[in-house]
Design a protein around this motif. Structure first.
Motif, mmCIF file in Angstrom:
data_model
loop_
_atom_site.group_PDB
_atom_site.id
_atom_site.type_symbol
_atom_site.label_atom_id
_atom_site.label_comp_id
_atom_site.label_asym_id
_atom_site.label_seq_id
_atom_site.Cartn_x
_atom_site.Cartn_y
_atom_site.Cartn_z
ATOM 1 N N PRO A 424 0.808 -1.229 0.000
ATOM 2 C CA PRO A 424 0.000 0.000 0.000
ATOM 3 C C PRO A 424 0.840 1.278 0.000
ATOM 4 N N THR A 425 1.931 1.294 0.782
ATOM 5 C CA THR A 425 2.756 2.499 0.870
ATOM 6 C C THR A 425 3.507 2.756 -0.431
ATOM 7 N N SER A 426 4.181 1.729 -0.932
ATOM 8 C CA SER A 426 4.950 1.904 -2.158
ATOM 9 C C SER A 426 4.042 2.078 -3.374
ATOM 10 N N ARG A 427 2.806 1.535 -3.301
ATOM 11 C CA ARG A 427 1.854 1.710 -4.401
ATOM 12 C C ARG A 427 1.543 3.200 -4.598
ATOM 13 N N VAL A 428 1.359 3.906 -3.485
ATOM 14 C CA VAL A 428 1.093 5.347 -3.556
ATOM 15 C C VAL A 428 2.280 6.058 -4.201
ATOM 16 N N SER A 429 3.482 5.673 -3.798
ATOM 17 C CA SER A 429 4.690 6.280 -4.368
ATOM 18 C C SER A 429 4.772 6.048 -5.860
ATOM 19 N N LEU A 430 4.488 4.825 -6.300
ATOM 20 C CA LEU A 430 4.569 4.500 -7.726
ATOM 21 C C LEU A 430 3.528 5.262 -8.534
ATOM 22 N N LEU A 431 2.292 5.257 -8.061
ATOM 23 C CA LEU A 431 1.220 5.914 -8.812
ATOM 24 C C LEU A 431 1.434 7.428 -8.881
ATOM 25 N N GLN A 432 1.888 8.016 -7.779
ATOM 26 C CA GLN A 432 2.155 9.448 -7.796
ATOM 27 C C GLN A 432 3.343 9.762 -8.702
ATOM 28 N N GLY A 433 4.359 8.886 -8.674
ATOM 29 C CA GLY A 433 5.501 9.078 -9.558
ATOM 30 C C GLY A 433 5.114 8.996 -11.024
ATOM 31 N N LEU A 434 4.243 8.050 -11.353
ATOM 32 C CA LEU A 434 3.762 7.928 -12.728
ATOM 33 C C LEU A 434 2.966 9.161 -13.140
ATOM 34 N N ALA A 435 2.215 9.709 -12.197
ATOM 35 C CA ALA A 435 1.436 10.926 -12.488
ATOM 36 C C ALA A 435 2.363 12.099 -12.801
ATOM 37 N N VAL A 436 3.441 12.226 -12.021
ATOM 38 C CA VAL A 436 4.405 13.299 -12.264
ATOM 39 C C VAL A 436 5.079 13.112 -13.614
ATOM 40 N N TRP A 437 5.452 11.872 -13.938
ATOM 41 C CA TRP A 437 6.087 11.583 -15.232
ATOM 42 C C TRP A 437 5.127 11.935 -16.379
ATOM 43 N N ALA A 438 3.851 11.624 -16.200
ATOM 44 C CA ALA A 438 2.857 11.944 -17.230
ATOM 45 C C ALA A 438 2.755 13.456 -17.443
ATOM 46 N N ILE A 439 2.789 14.212 -16.346
ATOM 47 C CA ILE A 439 2.739 15.675 -16.453
ATOM 48 C C ILE A 439 3.956 16.203 -17.208
ATOM 49 N N ILE A 440 5.128 15.627 -16.927
ATOM 50 C CA ILE A 440 6.360 16.031 -17.612
ATOM 51 C C ILE A 440 6.257 15.751 -19.109
ATOM 52 N N LEU A 441 5.724 14.591 -19.465
ATOM 53 C CA LEU A 441 5.590 14.236 -20.884
ATOM 54 C C LEU A 441 4.574 15.140 -21.589
ATOM 55 N N VAL A 442 3.514 15.511 -20.899
ATOM 56 C CA VAL A 442 2.548 16.454 -21.475
ATOM 57 C C VAL A 442 3.222 17.804 -21.710
ATOM 58 N N ALA A 443 4.049 18.230 -20.746
ATOM 59 C CA ALA A 443 4.776 19.493 -20.900
ATOM 60 C C ALA A 443 5.712 19.431 -22.106
ATOM 61 N N PHE A 444 6.352 18.275 -22.305
ATOM 62 C CA PHE A 444 7.237 18.118 -23.467
ATOM 63 C C PHE A 444 6.444 18.200 -24.771
#
Length: 477
Positions: A424-444
Motif C-alpha cells: 500500500p505504501t509503495s503503491r502510492v509512491s509508484l502511482l504518484q511518480g507515474l502521475a508526475v512523469w505523465a505531467i512532464i511528458l505532457v509538458a514536453f
C-alpha cells in the motif's frame, strides 16, 4: 575540457579525490544511519541479504552508466544518454524526473537537518534553522564548484570515517575483543531464524533499501567539471561500487549480530542502539552530529546536481537559456538560486502541510530514481554499438556480459516497480511518480508543438564537452 554554451561555461576544478568522495557521499545519507532500522525490523537478520541484493543491483547500474560516461562524458550525463538513445522526450523527462527527485530531497534534508540541530539549539523554530542551512549550502555552491567539491570531500570523509569506526568497534564486540564481550552470533538465529518472516519480505525489502543506497550516479554529472572526465569516472565508479557494498552490508550484519532484530524500533537509528550496547559515552550527540553531516552532504549534492540539470536543459532549449549563464568561477548562479527557491517552497510546504502536501511530494519522489535508473539501463543497451563505433570497437570501460546482464538488470528494475503495486505504501509512491512523469511528458508535448509552430525557433543540441578555449558554440549551424 569545458562544458560551454553561448551563455556561459562550467570550469573544471574538481579532482579525482573530490569525485570519489562525492560518489560515496551521495549514497551515505540518513537512509543508512536511520532508515536501516526499518528494513531490519521488517525482514530480520536476512536484511543483510536484502542489502547485498540491492547493492549488487546498484553496482550493475553504475557499471552501465560508467560505460556510457567514460565513452562520452557530458554535463547532462544520463539525461543526455537517454536523449541519444530514445529521443528528446527521453532526455527531457529523465532530466526533469531527476531534478524533481533531488529538489524534494533538498527540501526534505533541510527539514531533517533542522530537527537534528534542535537537539542543541533550543527556542529557535525548525523552519528558521531549515532556511539557515539552505542559505549556508547555497553560499558554498555559489562560490565555486571547487568549494562545493572541498566541502563534499570533508562531508563524505567524516561519514566514511564514522562508518569505518563503527565497523571496527562493532566487530570487536561481536568477536569478543571488546571489554566484557564474548564471541557471539546467536542473535542471527535465536529470534525466529535468519528469515523469521519468510523470504518474500527479504525480496520486497529491496524496494525500501534501494532508496537509501542511490546517489552514486551524481559522479557522472560532476565529472564533467574535472580535467579528465573519462578517467575520473572510471576510477570513481570502480572505487564506489565495492565500498558501498562494504559499508551497507557489513554494518547491517554487525547490527543484527549485536541487537535482536525484533527489538529495533522503526524510526530509531540502529547505529545508536549498537553504540549504547557498547557503552560508549556521549554517543547520542556524536551520532547526531554524524547524521547531521550526512544530511548536509545530501543537501549540498542536491543543490549541485539540480543546478547542473537546469544547465543541461537550458543548453537544449528545454528551460530558460539564462539557466546556463555562469559567473567568473563557472557556477550557473541563476540555476543554483532557482533551485533554492524550490527548496524554500518545500520547507514552507513542510511547515504548513506536514501531513498532506509535503508527504505527497516525498512519496512521489520515491519512484523517481527507479524511473531514472530504468532509463539508464535502456540507454546503455541501445547505445553500446554506437559507442563502440565511436571508439573503433574498443571501449575503455565496459558493462559485463552484454547484452544478457544489462537485460537482466533492466528486468529486475521493472520487477521492483511492478512489485511496488502490492504494498500500500509503495503503491502510492509508484502511482504518484507515474502521475508526475505523465505531467512532464505532457509538458514536453506542449513545448514540441509550440516549437513547431514558431518560425524563429533555434533548437539547441545536447550539451557536449568542448576543449577549453575552443569557443565552440552548441547551436546548430
Amino acid at each position: 575540457m569545458h562544458a560551454k554554451t553561448a551563455q556561459g561555461e562550467l570550469h573544471t576544478p574538481l579532482e579525482q579525490k573530490h569525485l570519489t568522495m562525492i560518489a560515496l557521499g551521495g549514497t551515505m545519507g540518513a537512509g543508512l544511519f536511520i532508515g536501516s532500522g526499518a528494513i531490519i525490523s521488517e525482514v530480520g537478520p536476512a536484511s543483510v541479504l536484502t542489502y547485498t541484493l540491492t547493492g549488487g543491483l546498484i553496482m550493475l547500474v553504475m557499471r552501465m552508466l560508467g560505460e556510457m560516461a567514460v565513452a562520452n562524458p557530458r554535463t547532462g550525463s544520463f539525461t543526455d544518454y537517454a536523449r541519444d538513445a530514445m529521443g528528446n522526450w527521453a532526455g527531457f523527462s529523465t532530466a526533469w524526473l531527476y531534478w524533481y527527485y533531488q529538489m524534494v530531497i533538498v527540501g526534505f534534508e533541510a527539514v531533517i537537518g533542522a530537527q537534528l540541530l534542535q537537539r542543541w539549539i533550543h527556542g529557535v523554530p525548525a523552519w528558521v534553522l531549515s532556511v539557515i542551512l539552505l542559505l549556508a549550502l547555497t553560499m558554498v555552491n555559489l562560490v565555486s564548484v571547487g568549494s562545493f567539491g572541498k566541502f563534499e570531500y570533508w562531508f563524505a570523509g567524516i561519514k566514511i570515517g564514522a562508518v569505518v569506526l563503527f565497523v571496527v568497534v562493532a566487530a570487536a564486540f561481536v568477536f569478543g575483543w571488546w571489554p566484557g564481550a564474548s564471541l557471539d552470533f546467536s542473535n542471527l538465529t535465536d529470534h525466529g531464524g535468519l528469515a523469521p518472516n519468510g523470504l518474500l519480505p527479504m525480496l520486497s525489502g529491496v524496494v525500501v533499501v534501494i532508496f537509501s543506497m542511490v546517489g552514486a550516479e551524481v559522479v557522472t554529472v560532476a565529472a564533467a567539471e574535472s580535467k579528465e572526465p573519462g578517467l575520473a569516472i572510471k576510477r570513481a565508479v570502480n572505487a564506489v561500487i565495492y565500498r558501498v557494498l562494504f559499508f551497507f552490508v557489513t554494518s547491517s550484519l554487525l547490527i543484527v549480530a549485536i541487537i535482536p532484530w525484533n527489538s529495533i524500533p522503526t524510526g530509531e537509528s540502529p547505529f545508536l542502539l549498537v553504540l549504547q550496547v557498547l557503552g560508549i559515552p556521549g554517543v547520542a550527540d556524536v551520532l547526531n552530529a554524524v547524521i547531521l553531516i550526512a544530511v548536509l552532504s545530501c543537501l549540498n549534492i542536491g543543490l549541485y546536481t539540480t543546478s547542473r540539470m537546469l544547465f543541461t536543459l537550458g543548453a537544449n532549449g528545454e528551460c530558460p537559456s539564462w539557466m546556463t549563464k555562469t559567473n567568473k568561477s563557472g557556477v550557473p548562479v541563476l540555476g543554483v538560486l532557482s533551485c533554492t527557491v524550490i527548496g524554500y517552497a518545500c520547507i514552507a510546504i513542510g511547515y504548513f502541510f506536514p501531513d498532506s502536501v509535503f508527504l505527497f511530494l516525498i512519496n512521489a519522489s520515491g519512484a523517481m530514481i527507479l524511473f531514472v535508473y530504468l532509463m539508464i539501463c535502456i540507454s546503455q543497451i541501445l547505445l553500446r554499438k554506437k559507442n563502440e563505433e565511436r571508439h573503433n570497437g574498443k571501449l575503455e570501460f565496459k558493462m559485463w556480459a552484454y547484452p544478457y546482464l544489462p537485460l537482466a538488470v533492466t528486468g529486475a528494475i521493472l520487477f521492483i516497480l511492478v512489485s511496488m503495486l502490492w504494498n500500500p505504501t509503495s503503491r502510492v509512491s509508484l502511482l504518484q511518480g507515474l502521475a508526475v512523469w505523465a505531467i512532464i511528458l505532457v509538458a514536453f508535448a506542449v513545448k514540441t508543438l509550440r516549437g513547431r509552430s514558431s518560425t524563429n525557433t533555434d533548437p539547441l543540441e545536447p550539451l557536449e564537452l568542448t576543449p577549453h578555449g575552443s569557443g565552440t558554440d552548441l547551436r546548430h549551424p
